[in-house]
Scaffold this motif. Structure first.
Motif, PDB file in Angstrom:
ATOM      1  N   TYR A 108     -32.245  43.497  -3.357  1.00 40.51           N
ATOM      2  CA  TYR A 108     -31.855  43.347  -4.752  1.00 40.51           C
ATOM      3  C   TYR A 108     -33.038  43.344  -5.717  1.00 40.51           C
ATOM      4  N   ILE A 109     -34.231  43.472  -5.165  1.00 39.13           N
ATOM      5  CA  ILE A 109     -35.434  43.485  -5.994  1.00 39.13           C
ATOM      6  C   ILE A 109     -35.906  44.916  -6.188  1.00 39.13           C
ATOM      7  N   LYS A 110     -35.915  45.368  -7.417  1.00 37.88           N
ATOM      8  CA  LYS A 110     -36.344  46.728  -7.742  1.00 37.88           C
ATOM      9  C   LYS A 110     -37.568  46.673  -8.655  1.00 37.88           C
ATOM     10  N   TRP A 200     -28.242  41.773 -10.617  1.00 39.02           N
ATOM     11  CA  TRP A 200     -27.825  41.123  -9.373  1.00 39.02           C
ATOM     12  C   TRP A 200     -27.719  39.614  -9.550  1.00 39.02           C
ATOM     13  N   ILE A 201     -26.646  39.050  -8.983  1.00 38.51           N
ATOM     14  CA  ILE A 201     -26.422  37.612  -8.980  1.00 38.51           C
ATOM     15  C   ILE A 201     -26.217  37.183  -7.538  1.00 38.51           C
ATOM     16  N   ILE A 202     -27.038  36.265  -7.061  1.00 34.24           N
ATOM     17  CA  ILE A 202     -26.958  35.793  -5.674  1.00 34.24           C
ATOM     18  C   ILE A 202     -26.618  34.317  -5.677  1.00 34.24           C
ATOM     19  N   VAL A 237     -22.930  37.816  -3.174  1.00 38.12           N
ATOM     20  CA  VAL A 237     -23.731  38.684  -4.034  1.00 38.12           C
ATOM     21  C   VAL A 237     -22.805  39.455  -4.970  1.00 38.12           C
ATOM     22  N   PHE A 238     -23.123  39.413  -6.244  1.00 37.44           N
ATOM     23  CA  PHE A 238     -22.352  40.113  -7.262  1.00 37.44           C
ATOM     24  C   PHE A 238     -23.296  40.995  -8.081  1.00 37.44           C
ATOM     25  N   HIS A 239     -22.704  41.898  -8.845  1.00 37.26           N
ATOM     26  CA  HIS A 239     -23.514  42.702  -9.759  1.00 37.26           C
ATOM     27  C   HIS A 239     -22.783  42.820 -11.096  1.00 37.26           C
TER      28      HIS A 239
END
Length: 246
Positions: A108-110, A200-202, A237-239
């Motif tokens: 999730y890290i870009k 991203w939401i974790i 995990v959501f987006h």
């Protein structure tokens, strides 16, 4: 590239792509996409080193198959993100290993990631403060350009001076890396979630504190958190297109 390296490269490619398929079959698509991309690159490196024409044909076919599947997953992810329907669940079982912050958050890290919000009521005791420090270190080492980290936590009534002092030291240390740490306290905070400005939401059931205490200071897993046993917890995990501020 030396042919002596070829067996090791092939083994690495097979291992990563096997993991990609396992994640794919478990519907952990974002993670599987990262593994597919890494595995494909490894196979491309193998292809460059192979001299046998029949093997070249074999690897080209394999690469095409994996690239086609990766593209399908990418299209699917873009669609559900656009519709705001993305939801992935990862279950960490009791005593499981292989869930360091680097491993868990990597998909999730870009590169464009610049701002992070951490909402966790339990960044209070010494081991929890170290967890938060490790999380910050992970962000600094990742392929992104984080400039600001927001922390919302609860204040430790029994040892607030230790907590405040430790967080102040982390803040000062982050400043030397050109990263700003914004700290806020709440007496009513309950939920635990981490938000990235890329959408991203974790949400981790136990927050950042899902690692078990090692058996000793010289036990495996004391330093390398991928080898540290975990408590049972669930990661959702959501987006979303827009990551709102705290």
């Amino acid at each position: 590239m030396s042919l002596n390296c070829l067996p090791g490269m092939e083994t690495s490619a097979i291992s990563v792509l096997k993991r990609a398929v396992e994640l794919d079959q478990s519907s952990r698509f974002q993670e599987s996409l990262v593994c597919y991309q890494e595995g494909i690159q490894l196979l491309l490196d193998v292809l460059k080193a192979v001299k046998d024409d029949s093997k070249k044909v074999h690897y080209r076919e394999k690469i095409k198959g994996y690239m086609d599947r990766a593209e399908q997953i990418k299209d699917h992810l873009n669609k559900v993100k656009e519709e705001g329907k993305y939801h992935e669940q990862i279950k960490i079982t009791e005593d499981a290993t292989g869930f360091s912050y680097e491993t868990l958050f990597k998909p999730y890290i870009k590169e464009g990631l610049a701002e992070v919000w951490v909402e966790d009521p339990y960044i209070r005791h010494v081991h929890q403060l170290y967890n938060f420090l490790r999380f910050c270190e992970m962000l600094l080492k990742a392929k992104c350009n984080v400039k600001k980290i927001h922390l919302l936590t609860s204040q430790d009534e029994d040892s607030s001076s230790q907590q405040v002092s430790a967080l102040a030291e982390i803040k000062q240390s982050l400043q030397t890396q050109n990263v700003c740490l914004d700290i806020k306290y709440s007496s009513t905070i309950h939920d635990r979630e981490i938000r990235f400005d890329n959408g991203w939401i974790i949400k981790i059931g136990r927050g950042l504190d899902y690692f078990k205490k090692p058996k000793g200071r010289f036990s495996i897993g004391y330093c390398d958190y991928d080898l540290r046993q975990c408590h049972e917890t669930t990661v959702d995990v959501f987006h979303t297109k827009h990551t709102k501020n705290m």
